[in-house]
Design a protein around this motif. Structure first.
Motif, PDB file in Angstrom:
ATOM      1  N   MET A   1       0.821  -1.200   0.000  1.00 54.69           N
ATOM      2  CA  MET A   1       0.000   0.000   0.000  1.00 54.69           C
ATOM      3  C   MET A   1       0.865   1.265   0.000  1.00 54.69           C
ATOM      4  O   MET A   1       0.528   2.244  -0.629  1.00 54.69           O
ATOM      5  CB  MET A   1      -0.927  -0.040   1.217  1.00 54.69           C
ATOM      6  N   LYS A   2       1.977   1.195   0.723  1.00 54.99           N
ATOM      7  CA  LYS A   2       2.865   2.358   0.784  1.00 54.99           C
ATOM      8  C   LYS A   2       3.346   2.745  -0.607  1.00 54.99           C
ATOM      9  O   LYS A   2       3.411   3.923  -0.941  1.00 54.99           O
ATOM     10  CB  LYS A   2       4.051   2.072   1.703  1.00 54.99           C
ATOM     11  N   SER A   3       3.646   1.752  -1.438  1.00 52.76           N
ATOM     12  CA  SER A   3       4.131   2.029  -2.784  1.00 52.76           C
ATOM     13  C   SER A   3       3.056   2.720  -3.624  1.00 52.76           C
ATOM     14  O   SER A   3       3.365   3.625  -4.392  1.00 52.76           O
ATOM     15  CB  SER A   3       4.578   0.735  -3.451  1.00 52.76           C
ATOM     16  N   GLN A   4       1.806   2.296  -3.479  1.00 50.92           N
ATOM     17  CA  GLN A   4       0.719   2.930  -4.220  1.00 50.92           C
ATOM     18  C   GLN A   4       0.560   4.392  -3.809  1.00 50.92           C
ATOM     19  O   GLN A   4       0.395   5.263  -4.654  1.00 50.92           O
ATOM     20  CB  GLN A   4      -0.588   2.181  -4.010  1.00 50.92           C
ATOM     21  N   THR A   5       0.610   4.646  -2.519  1.00 53.59           N
ATOM     22  CA  THR A   5       0.501   6.018  -2.024  1.00 53.59           C
ATOM     23  C   THR A   5       1.691   6.836  -2.500  1.00 53.59           C
ATOM     24  O   THR A   5       1.535   7.979  -2.944  1.00 53.59           O
ATOM     25  CB  THR A   5       0.431   6.032  -0.484  1.00 53.59           C
ATOM     26  N   GLN A   6       2.881   6.246  -2.416  1.00 57.49           N
ATOM     27  CA  GLN A   6       4.096   6.931  -2.846  1.00 57.49           C
ATOM     28  C   GLN A   6       3.996   7.311  -4.314  1.00 57.49           C
ATOM     29  O   GLN A   6       4.268   8.454  -4.686  1.00 57.49           O
ATOM     30  CB  GLN A   6       5.297   6.018  -2.611  1.00 57.49           C
ATOM     31  N   TYR A   7       3.589   6.364  -5.171  1.00 57.79           N
ATOM     32  CA  TYR A   7       3.497   6.667  -6.596  1.00 57.79           C
ATOM     33  C   TYR A   7       2.323   7.589  -6.907  1.00 57.79           C
ATOM     34  O   TYR A   7       2.370   8.344  -7.875  1.00 57.79           O
ATOM     35  CB  TYR A   7       3.493   5.393  -7.442  1.00 57.79           C
ATOM     36  N   GLY A   8       1.295   7.574  -6.088  1.00 51.89           N
ATOM     37  CA  GLY A   8       0.212   8.538  -6.244  1.00 51.89           C
ATOM     38  C   GLY A   8       0.703   9.958  -6.010  1.00 51.89           C
ATOM     39  O   GLY A   8       0.368  10.887  -6.755  1.00 51.89           O
ATOM     40  N   ILE A   9       1.509  10.113  -4.966  1.00 53.61           N
ATOM     41  CA  ILE A   9       2.091  11.434  -4.668  1.00 53.61           C
ATOM     42  C   ILE A   9       3.046  11.850  -5.785  1.00 53.61           C
ATOM     43  O   ILE A   9       3.020  13.000  -6.235  1.00 53.61           O
ATOM     44  CB  ILE A   9       2.800  11.414  -3.297  1.00 53.61           C
ATOM     45  N   LEU A  10       3.872  10.925  -6.245  1.00 51.58           N
ATOM     46  CA  LEU A  10       4.801  11.229  -7.335  1.00 51.58           C
ATOM     47  C   LEU A  10       4.041  11.618  -8.598  1.00 51.58           C
ATOM     48  O   LEU A  10       4.428  12.556  -9.305  1.00 51.58           O
ATOM     49  CB  LEU A  10       5.713  10.030  -7.615  1.00 51.58           C
ATOM     50  N   PHE A  11       2.951  10.904  -8.877  1.00 48.71           N
ATOM     51  CA  PHE A  11       2.128  11.216 -10.043  1.00 48.71           C
ATOM     52  C   PHE A  11       1.591  12.644  -9.945  1.00 48.71           C
ATOM     53  O   PHE A  11       1.641  13.403 -10.917  1.00 48.71           O
ATOM     54  CB  PHE A  11       0.976  10.215 -10.163  1.00 48.71           C
ATOM     55  N   LEU A  12       1.089  13.010  -8.772  1.00 46.59           N
ATOM     56  CA  LEU A  12       0.550  14.363  -8.586  1.00 46.59           C
ATOM     57  C   LEU A  12       1.629  15.425  -8.751  1.00 46.59           C
ATOM     58  O   LEU A  12       1.387  16.477  -9.359  1.00 46.59           O
ATOM     59  CB  LEU A  12      -0.112  14.490  -7.218  1.00 46.59           C
ATOM     60  N   ILE A  13       2.808  15.161  -8.217  1.00 42.01           N
ATOM     61  CA  ILE A  13       3.917  16.110  -8.369  1.00 42.01           C
ATOM     62  C   ILE A  13       4.236  16.311  -9.850  1.00 42.01           C
ATOM     63  O   ILE A  13       4.387  17.441 -10.323  1.00 42.01           O
ATOM     64  CB  ILE A  13       5.164  15.639  -7.592  1.00 42.01           C
ATOM     65  N   GLY A  14       4.338  15.218 -10.592  1.00 39.89           N
ATOM     66  CA  GLY A  14       4.625  15.311 -12.027  1.00 39.89           C
ATOM     67  C   GLY A  14       3.508  15.972 -12.805  1.00 39.89           C
ATOM     68  O   GLY A  14       3.753  16.775 -13.701  1.00 39.89           O
ATOM     69  N   ALA A  15       2.271  15.644 -12.464  1.00 37.37           N
ATOM     70  CA  ALA A  15       1.112  16.212 -13.162  1.00 37.37           C
ATOM     71  C   ALA A  15       1.048  17.722 -12.958  1.00 37.37           C
ATOM     72  O   ALA A  15       0.893  18.485 -13.915  1.00 37.37           O
ATOM     73  CB  ALA A  15      -0.171  15.547 -12.668  1.00 37.37           C
ATOM     74  N   ILE A  16       1.187  18.140 -11.711  1.00 42.77           N
ATOM     75  CA  ILE A  16       1.129  19.571 -11.399  1.00 42.77           C
ATOM     76  C   ILE A  16       2.361  20.295 -11.947  1.00 42.77           C
ATOM     77  O   ILE A  16       2.257  21.364 -12.541  1.00 42.77           O
ATOM     78  CB  ILE A  16       0.978  19.791  -9.883  1.00 42.77           C
ATOM     79  N   GLY A  17       3.532  19.684 -11.756  1.00 39.90           N
ATOM     80  CA  GLY A  17       4.774  20.309 -12.217  1.00 39.90           C
ATOM     81  C   GLY A  17       4.809  20.501 -13.719  1.00 39.90           C
ATOM     82  O   GLY A  17       5.116  21.591 -14.212  1.00 39.90           O
ATOM     83  N   TYR A  18       4.459  19.450 -14.472  1.00 38.74           N
ATOM     84  CA  TYR A  18       4.519  19.569 -15.927  1.00 38.74           C
ATOM     85  C   TYR A  18       3.482  20.553 -16.448  1.00 38.74           C
ATOM     86  O   TYR A  18       3.781  21.388 -17.302  1.00 38.74           O
ATOM     87  CB  TYR A  18       4.340  18.217 -16.625  1.00 38.74           C
ATOM     88  N   SER A  19       2.256  20.461 -15.940  1.00 40.17           N
ATOM     89  CA  SER A  19       1.229  21.368 -16.446  1.00 40.17           C
ATOM     90  C   SER A  19       1.552  22.821 -16.097  1.00 40.17           C
ATOM     91  O   SER A  19       1.288  23.730 -16.888  1.00 40.17           O
ATOM     92  CB  SER A  19      -0.163  20.974 -15.943  1.00 40.17           C
TER      93      SER A  19
END
Length: 127
Positions: free
Chosen positions: A1-19
């Motif tokens: 579960m920790k990995s899913q949460t970790q990659y969810g946070i990473l996804f949000l960082i990339g999504a917000i950062g790139y846009s």
């Protein structure tokens, strides 16, 4: 579960950062680019984590290749298949179907440098 949460946070960082970058330099973005930015950041984080002993320039080369590959796949879907015309590189030299080009691949190479340093800081704060 920790990995899913970790990659969810990473996804949000990339999504917000790139846009945010795209809005700053292009003036607008598209929701597909938000998703693409999130996916690419997760890939780059994994590259940096699994290949941390490889020279930075080699990680950047791999990162640029991955981003270019993702961009090509997304471009073929959203621009060629759905005809949403999110971007078109056909006016730039050395492009492939107007979806990727050497100029942006070089840009991704250099953009990987700060991203890899950021991902290292994120990793140190997560663990």
């Amino acid at each position: 579960m920790k990995s899913q949460t970790q990659y969810g946070i990473l996804f949000l960082i990339g999504a917000i950062g790139y846009s945010t970058l795209e809005i700053a330099f292009r003036g607008y973005t598209h929701w597909t680019m938000v998703l693409t930015g999130g996916v690419c950041f997760c890939f780059l984080y994994s590259i940096n984590e699994h290949f941390q002993n490889i020279a930075l320039w080699k990680r950047c080369l791999l990162g640029a290749a991955v981003i270019t590959g993702v961009e090509f796949i997304v471009g073929c879907i959203v621009n060629l298949w759905f005809r949403w015309n999110v971007w078109d590189y056909s006016a730039l030299p050395m492009h492939l179907f107007g979806q990727i080009c050497i100029l942006f691949s070089a840009l991704w190479f250099f953009l990987c440098i700060p991203i890899f340093f950021l991902s290292r800081k994120i990793k140190n704060n997560i663990h």
